[in-house]
Design an enzyme around this catalytic site. Structure first.
Site, PDB file in Angstrom:
ATOM      1  CB  THR A 299      -0.894   0.053   1.254  1.00  0.00           C
ATOM      2  OG1 THR A 299      -0.052   0.241   2.412  1.00  0.00           O
ATOM      3  CG2 THR A 299      -1.700  -1.222   1.428  1.00  0.00           C
TER       4      THR A 299
ATOM      5  CB  ILE B  50       1.125  -0.075   6.483  1.00  0.00           C
ATOM      6  CG1 ILE B  50       0.413   1.271   6.713  1.00  0.00           C
ATOM      7  CG2 ILE B  50       1.879  -0.532   7.737  1.00  0.00           C
ATOM      8  CD1 ILE B  50      -0.703   1.205   7.749  1.00  0.00           C
TER       9      ILE B  50
ATOM     10  CB  ILE C 180       7.091  -0.671   8.978  1.00  0.00           C
ATOM     11  CG1 ILE C 180       6.388  -1.443  10.110  1.00  0.00           C
ATOM     12  CG2 ILE C 180       6.854   0.825   9.084  1.00  0.00           C
ATOM     13  CD1 ILE C 180       4.861  -1.427  10.058  1.00  0.00           C
ATOM     14  CE  LYS C 181       5.715   0.787   0.345  1.00  0.00           C
ATOM     15  NZ  LYS C 181       4.707   0.970  -0.747  1.00  0.00           N
ATOM     16  CB  ILE C 182      11.440   3.005   6.235  1.00  0.00           C
ATOM     17  CG1 ILE C 182      10.734   2.584   7.531  1.00  0.00           C
ATOM     18  CG2 ILE C 182      12.399   4.165   6.492  1.00  0.00           C
ATOM     19  CD1 ILE C 182      11.685   2.088   8.615  1.00  0.00           C
TER      20      ILE C 182
END
Length: 377
Positions: free
Chosen positions: A47, A111, A142-144
């Site tokens: 996403t 996300i 977790i998207k960083i």
């Protein structure tokens, strides 16, 4: 149970994990996500702020939750957080059987941290931890973003046992920095006593946006030689990224971590929807097929692959020399690779910030409407 699509199965057989670059409550509640798992080999979901903004603005799937949040007097930030993490949590539950069947390799749902924090290491680190704990599913990622400030946040998150999808990678140099951040995080995680086999990461290397920016510059250059290079840079860049991946994950540094249970950080091909209709609509999938990668596809691209992709095995590891020659040729016609990737990173952060603003506007509009309806009843 429906038969699996032969073309997506062929891609999976090469070693490509198909992830869907889309998520909405309708996709979850209708059973369509499960159908994609069953019929089109989808084994993960990504996403981003643009996807959430689109999902919230279409349909009434979020009305009940928005009414509840409005009644509680939730702030705009809290409401947005609750809405997005709810969708990701439910998608994680749907993906859990895939996660279990692949020993945690796939079945992942990603996300993104608030993109307004892309240049703030501490804020990104704190938000990654908050998202990880709030979704509370071991198969979340977790998207960083791979900004300079994002790199230490990646290391810190990995060190804390958080699985990370590193996003917005455009350059080979930055990609090497991302892999180093991952290995540093694993080394710290080991010191911290974490089970390294539970920590997973992918590195999202963007493809079609590279061609969009470079093609524009090739057209401006105007020569026949320049125009003959159009539509080739994105794939060449990604192929060289895979070469770097093979190199880094065969070093003694990596072998030490592998011995402690660590898993490789797989390259993920992102931005694989074709922007120029003159190009084959499956090229960023078929031409980047190789073992041990993820390809995250928007629905339109996934449908095209399932309908007519001609998958012909590994299209990456035999093309390193011509990929390097391709990037060299760009410099020869006056297109600066270093300038292109800088522009793309800045634009990428900016686009996600704008999408986040749209998402906040959508949530605010829904909260206001729910509050008015509640006051009138």
């Amino acid at each position: 149970m429906a038969d699996t699509n032969a073309r997506t199965q062929a891609l999976s057989d090469v070693g490509v994990s198909i992830w869907l670059d889309d998520l909405s409550r309708g996709l979850i509640q209708s059973g369509d996500l499960q159908k994609l798992i069953d019929e089109k080999n989808v084994v993960g979901v990504t996403t981003n702020p643009t996807i959430f903004a689109g999902a919230l603005s279409n349909g009434e799937d979020y009305n009940e939750q928005v009414r509840e949040l409005a009644a509680k007097g939730a702030t705009l930030e809290d409401a947005t957080f609750d809405i997005t993490t709810s969708d990701v949590r439910h998608a994680c539950d749907i993906m859990k059987p895939v996660y279990d069947a692949t020993d945690g390799q796939d079945g992942r749902v990603s996300i993104e941290v608030d993109p307004r924090m892309a240049h703030d290491t501490d804020a990104t680190t704190a938000m990654a931890d908050k998202l990880w704990k709030s979704v509370d599913r071991e198969n979340v990622m977790i998207k960083i973003p791979a900004t300079v400030e994002g790199l230490p946040a990646i290391t810190t998150a990995i060190a804390a046992g958080i699985s990370v999808n590193v996003t917005l990678i455009f350059s080979l140099e930055r990609y090497r920095g991302v892999m180093n951040a991952y290995l540093s995080g694993l080394e710290q995680a080991k010191e911290n006593g974490h089970d390294l086999s539970k920590i997973r990461s992918v590195a999202s290397f963007f493809v079609s946006r590279v061609d969009t920016e470079i093609d524009k510059r090739l057209d401006a250059a105007g020569s026949a030689e320049a125009k003959g290079l159009k539509g080739k840079a994105g794939i060449a860049n990604a192929r060289l990224a895979y070469q770097a991946f093979e190199e880094v994950f065969s070093t003694s540094r990596w072998e030490t971590l592998k011995g402690a249970g660590a898993r490789v950080q797989r390259p993920l091909w992102a931005s694989t929807g074709v922007k120029d209709p003159a190009y084959k609509d499956t090229m960023y999938v078929v031409d980047l097929a190789v073992n041990d990668v993820v390809n995250t596809m928007p629905p339109k691209t996934l449908d095209a692959v399932a309908d007519h992709a001609e998958v012909d095995g590994d299209q990456v590891t035999t093309h390193y020399a011509d990929a390097k020659a391709m990037l060299d040729a760009l410099e020869g016609v006056g297109v600066s690779y270093s300038d292109v990737v800088k522009v793309l990173e800045d634009e990428g952060v900016d686009k996600f910030e704008k999408s986040w603003a749209e998402l906040l506007d959508s949530v605010q509009g829904e909260l206001d409407a729910a509050s008015k309806a509640g006051a009138a009843s």
